[in-house]
Motif scaffolding. Structure first.
Motif, short mmCIF file in Angstrom:
data_model
loop_
_atom_site.label_atom_id
_atom_site.label_comp_id
_atom_site.label_asym_id
_atom_site.label_seq_id
_atom_site.Cartn_x
_atom_site.Cartn_y
_atom_site.Cartn_z
N THR A 38 0.93 -1.09 -0.32
CA THR A 38 -0.04 -0.04 0.13
C THR A 38 0.81 1.41 0.13
O THR A 38 0.65 2.27 -0.78
CB THR A 38 -0.89 0.04 1.26
OG1 THR A 38 -1.84 -1.33 1.12
CG2 THR A 38 -1.82 1.07 1.14
N PHE A 39 1.92 1.23 0.82
CA PHE A 39 2.71 2.27 0.91
C PHE A 39 3.44 2.71 -0.46
O PHE A 39 3.52 3.81 -1.19
CB PHE A 39 4.11 2.11 1.77
CG PHE A 39 4.93 3.29 1.97
CD1 PHE A 39 4.46 4.65 2.53
CD2 PHE A 39 6.01 3.24 1.58
CE1 PHE A 39 5.48 5.74 2.52
CE2 PHE A 39 7.18 4.15 1.46
CZ PHE A 39 6.61 5.41 1.82
N ALA A 40 4.04 1.61 -1.07
CA ALA A 40 4.53 1.60 -2.48
C ALA A 40 3.47 2.03 -3.24
O ALA A 40 4.02 2.71 -4.30
CB ALA A 40 5.02 0.24 -2.74
N THR A 41 2.48 1.73 -3.34
CA THR A 41 1.32 2.14 -4.40
C THR A 41 1.01 3.72 -4.33
O THR A 41 0.99 4.41 -5.27
CB THR A 41 0.18 1.30 -4.40
OG1 THR A 41 0.47 0.03 -4.73
CG2 THR A 41 -0.83 1.70 -5.34
N GLU A 46 1.49 9.18 -6.22
CA GLU A 46 1.89 10.60 -5.75
C GLU A 46 3.01 11.18 -6.73
O GLU A 46 3.01 12.34 -7.16
CB GLU A 46 2.34 10.95 -4.46
CG GLU A 46 2.79 12.30 -4.01
CD GLU A 46 1.40 13.06 -3.97
OE1 GLU A 46 1.64 14.18 -3.96
OE2 GLU A 46 0.30 12.83 -4.13
N ARG A 47 4.08 10.13 -7.06
CA ARG A 47 5.02 10.76 -8.34
C ARG A 47 4.46 10.79 -9.44
O ARG A 47 4.96 11.64 -10.42
CB ARG A 47 6.15 9.47 -8.16
CG ARG A 47 7.05 9.66 -6.95
CD ARG A 47 8.39 8.87 -7.28
NE ARG A 47 8.29 7.36 -7.67
CZ ARG A 47 7.85 6.42 -7.10
NH1 ARG A 47 8.11 6.43 -5.85
NH2 ARG A 47 7.72 5.39 -7.62
N ALA A 48 3.60 9.77 -9.82
CA ALA A 48 2.98 9.90 -10.94
C ALA A 48 2.19 11.17 -11.34
O ALA A 48 2.07 11.93 -12.51
CB ALA A 48 2.14 8.99 -11.48
N LYS A 49 1.48 11.78 -10.32
CA LYS A 49 0.66 13.06 -10.18
C LYS A 49 1.74 14.16 -10.35
O LYS A 49 1.35 15.21 -11.07
CB LYS A 49 -0.33 13.19 -9.12
CG LYS A 49 -1.34 12.33 -9.08
CD LYS A 49 -2.38 12.40 -7.93
CE LYS A 49 -3.47 11.63 -7.94
NZ LYS A 49 -4.65 12.13 -6.77
N ARG A 50 2.92 14.22 -9.70
CA ARG A 50 3.82 15.15 -9.61
C ARG A 50 4.29 15.43 -11.17
O ARG A 50 4.33 16.46 -11.69
CB ARG A 50 4.68 15.12 -8.66
CG ARG A 50 4.49 15.25 -7.30
CD ARG A 50 5.44 15.30 -6.19
NE ARG A 50 6.30 16.26 -6.44
CZ ARG A 50 6.25 17.52 -5.79
NH1 ARG A 50 5.06 17.74 -5.12
NH2 ARG A 50 7.11 18.13 -5.99
N SER A 51 4.52 14.19 -11.95
CA SER A 51 5.04 14.42 -13.25
C SER A 51 4.12 14.81 -14.04
O SER A 51 4.21 15.55 -15.07
CB SER A 51 5.35 12.94 -13.70
OG SER A 51 6.45 12.42 -12.81
#
Length: 138
Positions: A38-41, A46-51
């Motif tokens: 869950t933490f990894a997902t 979040e990284r995908a949204k920032r990109s």
């Protein structure tokens, strides 16, 4: 003749269920695996949204530069980029409100800033991720 008495062996007792300790160990392992995944997902999303926000801010910057080139002033808000131009030209940015909103749903903001050479340029801000992002990156 010697007769040896042999002890009668009882059949081995078969287990038909798991012990409570075995079940608790398995449950603990499953909980640990679920929390790690869950933490990894969440971190990946979040990284995908920032990109995605960075890509959208690049597009807004490109549209703002085109607006400046045509009208010799920066747009006052991102809405100026998705509406018809002051002289009736097509919008500089396609996609309506979603094109000027970050992945978290918050609208981008524009600010005119002076760069190191003294010229005025536009800077795009996103506050949807909880901490403010800016484009172009410094």
């Amino acid at each position: 003749m010697i007769v040896r008495q042999t002890a009668r062996r009882l059949p081995a007792r078969t287990r038909s269920a798991f012990t409570l300790l075995e079940v608790l160990v398995v449950v603990a392992i499953l909980v640990i695996l679920a929390s790690v995944s869950t933490f990894a997902t969440v971190s990946y999303l979040e990284r995908a949204k920032r990109s995605e926000a960075n890509l959208k801010m690049q597009k807004v910057e490109t549209a703002a530069k085109a607006f400046y080139t045509q009208y010799s002033y920066w747009p006052s808000s991102p809405q100026d980029l998705v509406q018809m131009g002051p002289d009736g030209t097509a919008p500089f940015l396609e996609g309506g409100a979603s094109a000027i909103s970050d992945p978290w749903g918050a609208p981008f903001t524009l600010a005119e800033e002076q760069d190191s050479t003294g010229s005025i340029r536009v800077r795009i801000y996103s506050s949807g991720s909880g901490n403010q992002m800016a484009w172009p990156l410094r």
